[in-house]
Write a protein that holds these residues in place. Structure first.
Motif, PDB file in Angstrom:
ATOM      1  N   ASN A 235       0.768  -0.800  -0.590  1.00 36.05           N
ATOM      2  CA  ASN A 235       0.186   0.404   0.056  1.00 36.05           C
ATOM      3  C   ASN A 235       0.394   1.216  -0.373  1.00 36.05           C
ATOM      4  OD1 ASN A 235      -1.835   1.941   0.758  1.00 36.05           O
ATOM      5  ND2 ASN A 235      -3.390   0.654   1.791  1.00 36.05           N
ATOM      6  N   ILE A 236       0.320   2.177  -0.513  1.00 39.52           N
ATOM      7  CA  ILE A 236       1.410   3.050  -0.965  1.00 39.52           C
ATOM      8  C   ILE A 236       2.078   3.933   0.293  1.00 39.52           C
ATOM      9  CG2 ILE A 236      -0.723   4.882  -1.549  1.00 39.52           C
ATOM     10  CD1 ILE A 236       1.302   6.334  -3.771  1.00 39.52           C
ATOM     11  N   ILE A 237       0.461   3.777   0.951  1.00 39.29           N
ATOM     12  CA  ILE A 237       0.625   5.098   2.687  1.00 39.29           C
ATOM     13  C   ILE A 237       1.421   3.954   3.533  1.00 39.29           C
ATOM     14  CG2 ILE A 237      -0.633   4.122   4.133  1.00 39.29           C
ATOM     15  CD1 ILE A 237      -3.119   5.578   4.319  1.00 39.29           C
ATOM     16  N   ARG A 238       1.579   3.174   3.232  1.00 40.73           N
ATOM     17  CA  ARG A 238       3.041   2.237   3.746  1.00 40.73           C
ATOM     18  C   ARG A 238       4.079   2.643   3.028  1.00 40.73           C
ATOM     19  NH1 ARG A 238      -1.180  -1.919   4.502  1.00 40.73           N
ATOM     20  NH2 ARG A 238       0.189  -3.114   2.959  1.00 40.73           N
ATOM     21  N   ALA A 239       4.105   2.139   1.660  1.00 39.63           N
ATOM     22  CA  ALA A 239       5.022   1.663   0.772  1.00 39.63           C
ATOM     23  C   ALA A 239       6.091   3.272   0.741  1.00 39.63           C
ATOM     24  CB  ALA A 239       4.983   1.929  -0.556  1.00 39.63           C
ATOM     25  N   VAL A 240       6.044   4.474   0.951  1.00 41.20           N
ATOM     26  CA  VAL A 240       6.357   5.815   0.780  1.00 41.20           C
ATOM     27  C   VAL A 240       7.196   5.941   1.833  1.00 41.20           C
ATOM     28  CG1 VAL A 240       5.767   8.086   0.034  1.00 41.20           C
ATOM     29  CG2 VAL A 240       4.979   7.062  -1.755  1.00 41.20           C
ATOM     30  N   PRO A 241       6.697   6.724   3.378  1.00 39.95           N
ATOM     31  CA  PRO A 241       7.464   6.276   4.133  1.00 39.95           C
ATOM     32  C   PRO A 241       8.581   5.628   4.154  1.00 39.95           C
ATOM     33  CG  PRO A 241       5.458   6.210   5.186  1.00 39.95           C
ATOM     34  CD  PRO A 241       5.040   5.647   3.349  1.00 39.95           C
ATOM     35  N   ASN A 242       8.453   4.167   3.979  1.00 39.61           N
ATOM     36  CA  ASN A 242       8.903   3.231   4.401  1.00 39.61           C
ATOM     37  C   ASN A 242      10.495   3.467   3.735  1.00 39.61           C
ATOM     38  OD1 ASN A 242       9.521   0.804   6.354  1.00 39.61           O
ATOM     39  ND2 ASN A 242       8.439  -0.817   4.940  1.00 39.61           N
ATOM     40  N   MET A 243      10.156   3.490   2.437  1.00 37.82           N
ATOM     41  CA  MET A 243      11.302   4.083   0.887  1.00 37.82           C
ATOM     42  C   MET A 243      12.232   5.415   1.616  1.00 37.82           C
ATOM     43  SD  MET A 243       8.608   3.956  -2.039  1.00 37.82           S
ATOM     44  CE  MET A 243      10.360   4.306  -3.207  1.00 37.82           C
ATOM     45  N   THR A 244      11.388   6.374   2.437  1.00 37.88           N
ATOM     46  CA  THR A 244      12.230   7.234   2.961  1.00 37.88           C
ATOM     47  C   THR A 244      12.562   7.466   4.212  1.00 37.88           C
ATOM     48  OG1 THR A 244      10.243   8.988   2.078  1.00 37.88           O
ATOM     49  CG2 THR A 244      12.316   9.621   3.639  1.00 37.88           C
ATOM     50  N   ALA A 245      12.716   5.903   5.185  1.00 43.45           N
ATOM     51  CA  ALA A 245      13.200   5.418   6.237  1.00 43.45           C
ATOM     52  C   ALA A 245      14.629   4.797   5.876  1.00 43.45           C
ATOM     53  CB  ALA A 245      11.955   4.837   7.252  1.00 43.45           C
ATOM     54  N   HIS A 246      13.878   4.370   4.236  1.00 45.96           N
ATOM     55  CA  HIS A 246      15.273   3.173   4.358  1.00 45.96           C
ATOM     56  C   HIS A 246      16.396   4.742   3.316  1.00 45.96           C
ATOM     57  CE1 HIS A 246      14.804  -0.463   4.577  1.00 45.96           C
ATOM     58  NE2 HIS A 246      12.961  -0.492   3.935  1.00 45.96           N
ATOM     59  N   ALA A 247      16.233   5.458   2.487  1.00 49.03           N
ATOM     60  CA  ALA A 247      17.026   6.494   2.066  1.00 49.03           C
ATOM     61  C   ALA A 247      18.112   6.459   3.153  1.00 49.03           C
ATOM     62  CB  ALA A 247      16.573   7.733   1.340  1.00 49.03           C
ATOM     63  N   ARG A 248      17.053   7.837   4.058  1.00 46.30           N
ATOM     64  CA  ARG A 248      18.068   7.921   5.211  1.00 46.30           C
ATOM     65  C   ARG A 248      18.971   7.509   5.932  1.00 46.30           C
ATOM     66  NH1 ARG A 248      12.652  11.821   6.402  1.00 46.30           N
ATOM     67  NH2 ARG A 248      13.506  12.876   5.411  1.00 46.30           N
ATOM     68  N   GLU A 249      18.573   6.179   5.849  1.00 49.80           N
ATOM     69  CA  GLU A 249      19.715   5.112   6.500  1.00 49.80           C
ATOM     70  C   GLU A 249      20.774   5.063   5.468  1.00 49.80           C
ATOM     71  OE1 GLU A 249      18.054   1.487   7.374  1.00 49.80           O
ATOM     72  OE2 GLU A 249      19.908   0.461   7.715  1.00 49.80           O
ATOM     73  N   LEU A 250      20.652   5.827   4.419  1.00 51.93           N
ATOM     74  CA  LEU A 250      21.606   4.944   3.068  1.00 51.93           C
ATOM     75  C   LEU A 250      22.272   5.710   3.150  1.00 51.93           C
ATOM     76  CD1 LEU A 250      19.362   2.050   1.123  1.00 51.93           C
ATOM     77  CD2 LEU A 250      21.556   2.177   2.175  1.00 51.93           C
ATOM     78  N   GLU A 251      21.867   7.112   3.738  1.00 45.79           N
ATOM     79  CA  GLU A 251      21.646   8.503   3.240  1.00 45.79           C
ATOM     80  C   GLU A 251      23.949   8.750   3.091  1.00 45.79           C
ATOM     81  OE1 GLU A 251      19.804  12.263   4.339  1.00 45.79           O
ATOM     82  OE2 GLU A 251      20.789  10.985   6.016  1.00 45.79           O
ATOM     83  N   SER A 252      24.522   7.850   3.812  1.00 45.33           N
ATOM     84  CA  SER A 252      25.784   8.223   3.594  1.00 45.33           C
ATOM     85  C   SER A 252      26.711   7.197   3.054  1.00 45.33           C
ATOM     86  CB  SER A 252      26.593   8.432   4.810  1.00 45.33           C
ATOM     87  OG  SER A 252      25.778   7.682   6.061  1.00 45.33           O
ATOM     88  N   ALA A 253      25.527   5.608   2.756  1.00 43.52           N
ATOM     89  CA  ALA A 253      26.093   4.593   2.165  1.00 43.52           C
ATOM     90  C   ALA A 253      27.075   5.751   0.698  1.00 43.52           C
ATOM     91  CB  ALA A 253      25.554   3.590   1.288  1.00 43.52           C
ATOM     92  N   ASP A 254      28.322   4.504   0.367  1.00 40.70           N
ATOM     93  CA  ASP A 254      28.815   4.920  -0.976  1.00 40.70           C
ATOM     94  C   ASP A 254      27.814   4.458  -2.232  1.00 40.70           C
ATOM     95  OD1 ASP A 254      29.714   1.846  -0.303  1.00 40.70           O
ATOM     96  OD2 ASP A 254      31.140   2.450   0.335  1.00 40.70           O
ATOM     97  N   ARG A 255      29.228   4.456  -3.263  1.00 37.39           N
ATOM     98  CA  ARG A 255      27.856   3.863  -4.203  1.00 37.39           C
ATOM     99  C   ARG A 255      28.250   2.396  -5.213  1.00 37.39           C
ATOM    100  NH1 ARG A 255      25.989   7.563  -8.300  1.00 37.39           N
ATOM    101  NH2 ARG A 255      25.743   6.193 -10.321  1.00 37.39           N
ATOM    102  N   GLU A 256      29.147   1.712  -4.390  1.00 30.58           N
ATOM    103  CA  GLU A 256      29.332   0.798  -4.525  1.00 30.58           C
ATOM    104  C   GLU A 256      28.206  -0.642  -3.584  1.00 30.58           C
ATOM    105  OE1 GLU A 256      32.830  -1.112  -3.317  1.00 30.58           O
ATOM    106  OE2 GLU A 256      32.505  -2.647  -4.468  1.00 30.58           O
ATOM    107  N   THR A 257      28.038  -0.018  -2.285  1.00 29.95           N
ATOM    108  CA  THR A 257      26.655  -0.234  -1.720  1.00 29.95           C
ATOM    109  C   THR A 257      25.131  -0.423  -2.189  1.00 29.95           C
ATOM    110  OG1 THR A 257      28.271  -0.061   0.176  1.00 29.95           O
ATOM    111  CG2 THR A 257      25.239  -0.348   0.993  1.00 29.95           C
ATOM    112  N   LEU A 258      25.709   0.949  -2.758  1.00 30.34           N
ATOM    113  CA  LEU A 258      23.573   1.532  -3.205  1.00 30.34           C
ATOM    114  C   LEU A 258      23.797   0.235  -4.200  1.00 30.34           C
ATOM    115  CD1 LEU A 258      24.163   4.985  -2.381  1.00 30.34           C
ATOM    116  CD2 LEU A 258      22.701   3.556  -0.980  1.00 30.34           C
TER     117      LEU A 258
END
Ligand code: ATP
Length: 284
Positions: A235-258
């Motif tokens: 459900n988009i209602i769960r998916a969008v905030p979840n994607m944001t949480a992952h993005a914040r967590e991965l914010e400083s990950a390097d390209r290789e990890t991503l």
């Protein structure tokens, strides 16, 4: 018309009852009492999310943001969500993480917003766009100038500073006129596009333009989900905030990890897992 008594202290559990009370002049006709809204149901109510979703869509229609066809799309999605147990299944969680990584890797990511998306997750979409430095573009199947403007204004009320889609100086090849319109410097120039609840034709046409598509759709059999590089069956209602949480967590990950996260993701396996969960899931 009689005097309308004050409504302080009233607790009205349902919209229909509020309507009845308005008609009986117990509530002022202009009152916004809509106490199913944001909403008079405790968050631990087993149907909370579904009731909230319905309420937001209903309100979207009232505000001229969501089309009547959007109501039908909502009903369809709700049925799939019910069968999924109204939860984010494991494969969707992985898809959401892969989508976040893909967006962080992108040169020019765009999140496409239609009437249902705006009604359901306006603020959450703004958050996601901020977290991955994406642009937001309004893109409608049933495009009218009024609805385009209403959605852009609604997104701005929820914190978006720039909203694309109104210029419409680009075209998606192989689609009829109105449905083909995009901003040349928005979706037209994007390398990665998030297309939640997209119509299958347009998802296919965007894929044919070489865009990497992240589709959010509760139906794993829809053409949009089947076309996507990263289909998110949630459900988009769960998916969008979840994607944001992952993005914040991965914010400083390097390209290789991503890149590793994106490469590991298997779209076909994710669709198969979602279909199996829907077909075989046990309802409680
Ligand atoms: P396709 O052409 O891709 O096969 P469609 O054009 O028939 O799909 P629509 O009827 O436009 O699809 O419905 C939109 C899709 O959005 C449906 O597949 C529905 O499951 C999905 N959907 C509706 N509400 C939500 C939601 N809240 N979250 C995620 N997906 C949703």
């Amino acid at each position: 018309m009689g005097q309308t008594p004050p409504v302080v202290g009233w607790s009205i559990p349902r919209n229909a009852e509020a309507d009845t009370l308005r008609k009986a002049n117990v509530l002022p006709p202009e009152s916004n009492v809509d106490l199913m809204s944001e909403i008079e149901v405790p968050e631990d109510h087993p149907r909370y999310e579904s009731l909230l979703t319905r309420h937001r869509i209903e309100e979207g229609v009232d505000k001229g943001i969501t089309s009547r066809q959007g109501l039908i799309a909502e009903g369809r999605g709700e049925a799939f969500d019910y069968l999924l147990g109204e939860r984010t299944i494991e494969s969707a969680e992985r898809a959401e993480r892969a989508a976040a990584a893909q967006l962080l890797l992108a040169d020019h990511p765009v999140v496409s917003v239609n009437g249902n998306v705006a009604a359901l997750v306006a603020a959450e979409t703004v958050d996601l766009a901020e977290a991955v430095a994406a642009e937001i573009e309004v893109n409608l199947f049933n495009r009218t100038a009024e609805r385009m403007d209403a959605i852009a204004a609604h997104l701005q009320e929820h914190g978006a500073d720039a909203v694309k889609g109104l210029t419409a100086d680009g075209r998606i090849p192989n689609l009829s006129h109105e449905r083909a319109k995009v901003d040349a410097d928005g979706i037209g120039a994007a390398d990665v596009v998030v297309v939640p609840l997209e119509d299958g034709d347009r998802a296919e046409a965007l894929g044919a333009m070489g865009k990497t598509e992240i589709v959010i759709d509760l139906n794993p059999l829809s053409r949009s989900a089947q076309t996507a590089a990263i289909p998110i069956v949630d459900n988009i209602i769960r998916a969008v905030p979840n994607m944001t949480a992952h993005a914040r967590e991965l914010e400083s990950a390097d390209r290789e990890t991503l890149e590793g996260i994106v490469d590991e993701f298997d779209a076909e396996a994710a669709l198969a897992a979602a279909e199996a969960a829907i077909r075989e899931g046990e309802l409680q």
